[in-house]
Motif scaffolding. Structure first.
Motif, PDB file in Angstrom:
ATOM      1  N   MET A  68       0.823  -1.204   0.000  1.00 30.42           N
ATOM      2  CA  MET A  68       0.000   0.000   0.000  1.00 30.42           C
ATOM      3  C   MET A  68       0.859   1.257   0.000  1.00 30.42           C
ATOM      4  O   MET A  68       0.484   2.290  -0.561  1.00 30.42           O
ATOM      5  CB  MET A  68      -0.916  -0.004   1.216  1.00 30.42           C
ATOM      6  N   SER A  69       2.037   1.180   0.640  1.00 28.09           N
ATOM      7  CA  SER A  69       2.901   2.360   0.715  1.00 28.09           C
ATOM      8  C   SER A  69       3.353   2.818  -0.658  1.00 28.09           C
ATOM      9  O   SER A  69       3.584   4.010  -0.880  1.00 28.09           O
ATOM     10  CB  SER A  69       4.115   2.059   1.597  1.00 28.09           C
ATOM     11  N   ILE A  71      -7.516   3.505  12.373  1.00 29.41           N
ATOM     12  CA  ILE A  71      -7.734   3.946  10.991  1.00 29.41           C
ATOM     13  C   ILE A  71      -6.433   4.507  10.435  1.00 29.41           C
ATOM     14  O   ILE A  71      -5.783   5.355  11.053  1.00 29.41           O
ATOM     15  CB  ILE A  71      -8.858   4.997  10.919  1.00 29.41           C
ATOM     16  N   GLN A  72      -6.079   4.037   9.250  1.00 28.75           N
ATOM     17  CA  GLN A  72      -4.789   4.392   8.655  1.00 28.75           C
ATOM     18  C   GLN A  72      -4.975   5.340   7.485  1.00 28.75           C
ATOM     19  O   GLN A  72      -5.844   5.160   6.640  1.00 28.75           O
ATOM     20  CB  GLN A  72      -4.073   3.120   8.186  1.00 28.75           C
ATOM     21  N   GLY A  73      -4.148   6.342   7.437  1.00 28.65           N
ATOM     22  CA  GLY A  73      -4.148   7.242   6.286  1.00 28.65           C
ATOM     23  C   GLY A  73      -3.525   6.571   5.076  1.00 28.65           C
ATOM     24  O   GLY A  73      -2.597   5.765   5.211  1.00 28.65           O
ATOM     25  N   ILE A  74      -4.060   6.871   3.900  1.00 26.22           N
ATOM     26  CA  ILE A  74      -3.528   6.249   2.681  1.00 26.22           C
ATOM     27  C   ILE A  74      -3.090   7.300   1.658  1.00 26.22           C
ATOM     28  O   ILE A  74      -3.178   7.089   0.451  1.00 26.22           O
ATOM     29  CB  ILE A  74      -4.558   5.284   2.056  1.00 26.22           C
ATOM     30  N   GLY A  75      -2.655   8.435   2.153  1.00 27.63           N
ATOM     31  CA  GLY A  75      -2.096   9.420   1.241  1.00 27.63           C
ATOM     32  C   GLY A  75      -2.913  10.688   1.131  1.00 27.63           C
ATOM     33  O   GLY A  75      -3.703  11.031   2.015  1.00 27.63           O
ATOM     34  N   GLN A 124      10.740  14.816  -4.136  1.00 28.73           N
ATOM     35  CA  GLN A 124      11.903  14.007  -3.779  1.00 28.73           C
ATOM     36  C   GLN A 124      11.608  13.122  -2.567  1.00 28.73           C
ATOM     37  O   GLN A 124      12.034  11.964  -2.509  1.00 28.73           O
ATOM     38  CB  GLN A 124      13.097  14.918  -3.489  1.00 28.73           C
ATOM     39  N   ALA A 125      10.868  13.657  -1.592  1.00 31.85           N
ATOM     40  CA  ALA A 125      10.561  12.884  -0.391  1.00 31.85           C
ATOM     41  C   ALA A 125       9.677  11.691  -0.718  1.00 31.85           C
ATOM     42  O   ALA A 125       9.890  10.580  -0.198  1.00 31.85           O
ATOM     43  CB  ALA A 125       9.874  13.782   0.643  1.00 31.85           C
ATOM     44  N   ASN A 126       8.688  11.893  -1.590  1.00 29.49           N
ATOM     45  CA  ASN A 126       7.821  10.780  -1.985  1.00 29.49           C
ATOM     46  C   ASN A 126       8.590   9.748  -2.794  1.00 29.49           C
ATOM     47  O   ASN A 126       8.353   8.536  -2.662  1.00 29.49           O
ATOM     48  CB  ASN A 126       6.629  11.310  -2.790  1.00 29.49           C
ATOM     49  N   ASP A 148      11.460   4.393  -2.825  1.00 30.48           N
ATOM     50  CA  ASP A 148      12.737   3.673  -2.833  1.00 30.48           C
ATOM     51  C   ASP A 148      12.908   2.849  -1.554  1.00 30.48           C
ATOM     52  O   ASP A 148      13.356   1.697  -1.589  1.00 30.48           O
ATOM     53  CB  ASP A 148      13.874   4.687  -2.968  1.00 30.48           C
ATOM     54  N   THR A 149      12.512   3.429  -0.416  1.00 28.88           N
ATOM     55  CA  THR A 149      12.610   2.712   0.859  1.00 28.88           C
ATOM     56  C   THR A 149      11.692   1.494   0.877  1.00 28.88           C
ATOM     57  O   THR A 149      12.081   0.402   1.315  1.00 28.88           O
ATOM     58  CB  THR A 149      12.253   3.650   2.021  1.00 28.88           C
ATOM     59  N   ALA A 150      10.438   1.687   0.384  1.00 27.72           N
ATOM     60  CA  ALA A 150       9.495   0.565   0.336  1.00 27.72           C
ATOM     61  C   ALA A 150      10.009  -0.540  -0.578  1.00 27.72           C
ATOM     62  O   ALA A 150       9.834  -1.734  -0.303  1.00 27.72           O
ATOM     63  CB  ALA A 150       8.129   1.061  -0.144  1.00 27.72           C
ATOM     64  N   THR A 151      10.693  -0.171  -1.647  1.00 24.77           N
ATOM     65  CA  THR A 151      11.268  -1.162  -2.564  1.00 24.77           C
ATOM     66  C   THR A 151      12.366  -1.975  -1.871  1.00 24.77           C
ATOM     67  O   THR A 151      12.437  -3.200  -2.012  1.00 24.77           O
ATOM     68  CB  THR A 151      11.844  -0.453  -3.806  1.00 24.77           C
TER      69      THR A 151
END
Length: 270
Positions: A1-2, A54-58, A249-251, A256-259
């Motif tokens: 999901m990230s 409840i989780q935020g999804i963007g 850049q942050a997104n 990249d981190t999720a990968t």
């Protein structure tokens, strides 16, 4: 999901960059009103979900709104260059299609038939007046200056007063009122539809145009021999450009981190 959360973030940053680029590109466009990008968060949960879980999804682009703040006024010296020193829009109507548009760009001129236009087919709308300048009808009509007056004297010049009265001067020294500039206002100006060339069209969100004379009520006065410049602040836009770039850049870094995390999981050995 990230992945998808960050992907939405990238798309949002691209949208913001596009809006800022459009603002910067129109920093010298007369009557231009800058746009602002507004975002909203997205959350997912059902009636059975613990509210603490409840989780935020963007985020998503909620709107690209227009800022109708007054732009700088530049003196030009031309009698048919008009600036509105307050609220309101010039009303223009296309001679060929009858389409009505609204603008803050008062760079006007006369065509070969004496109509006051924006340089194209759109004609300035005025309230009809008698020879003394008293408004005789609340229905706007095309502004047209006769090449000769009733005595046969030729047209020599035009002036526009702060109250919107358009007056034509003739070679015999006479002055005749042509009409009074009709300004339009809207209950929700941010709902106007941009159609280019610093023009807008009314929509169901903006509501119908209400007409009035300059200097009355909510309508600003006119300044002849001046133009309203773009209300884009180039320094503010450049700061926004840097912020949008950092968000992008942050997104991208989050993706990249999720990968890397996914790759670590895939490479697990039992």
């Amino acid at each position: 999901m990230s992945f998808y959360t960050s992907l939405n973030g990238l798309k949002n940053s691209q949208t913001e960059l596009g809006v800022i680029a459009h603002n910067i590109a129109n920093v010298e466009t007369n009557g231009f009103k800058k746009g602002n990008t507004q975002f909203a968060d997205i959350v997912a949960g059902s009636a059975q979900t613990n509210p603490r879980m409840i989780q935020g999804i963007g985020a998503t682009v909620e709107a690209v709104t227009q800022n109708f703040g007054l732009g700088p006024i530049e003196q030009t010296g031309s009698a048919l260059d008009l600036a509105i020193t307050g609220d309101g829009f010039f009303t223009m109507q296309a001679a060929d299609s009858g389409r009505t548009v609204y603008t803050r760009n008062g760079a006007l001129e006369m065509d070969e038939s004496g109509y006051i236009t924006d340089g194209g087919t759109n004609r300035l709308q005025v309230f009809p007046t008698d020879a003394d300048g008293t408004v005789t009808s609340a229905t706007p009509v095309d502004a047209q200056i006769a090449p000769v007056n009733a005595d046969g004297a030729e047209f020599v010049g035009v002036t526009v007063g702060a109250d919107g009265t358009v007056s034509a001067s003739y070679a015999d020294g006479s002055v005749t009122a042509v009409g009074s500039v009709a300004l339009a206002s809207f209950i929700t100006p941010t709902g106007l539809k941009q159609i280019g060339s610093s023009n807008w069209e009314a929509t169901g969100i903006s509501g119908e145009a209400k007409y009035g004379s300059p200097g009355n009520g909510q309508y600003g006065k006119l300044m002849s021999g001046a133009l309203e410049r773009s209300n884009v602040d180039i320094a503010e836009e450049l700061v926004g450009l840097i912020t949008a770039q950092r968000n992008f850049q942050a997104n991208a870094k989050a993706i990249d981190t999720a990968t890397q995390i996914s790759q670590t999981v895939i490479n697990l050995r039992t």
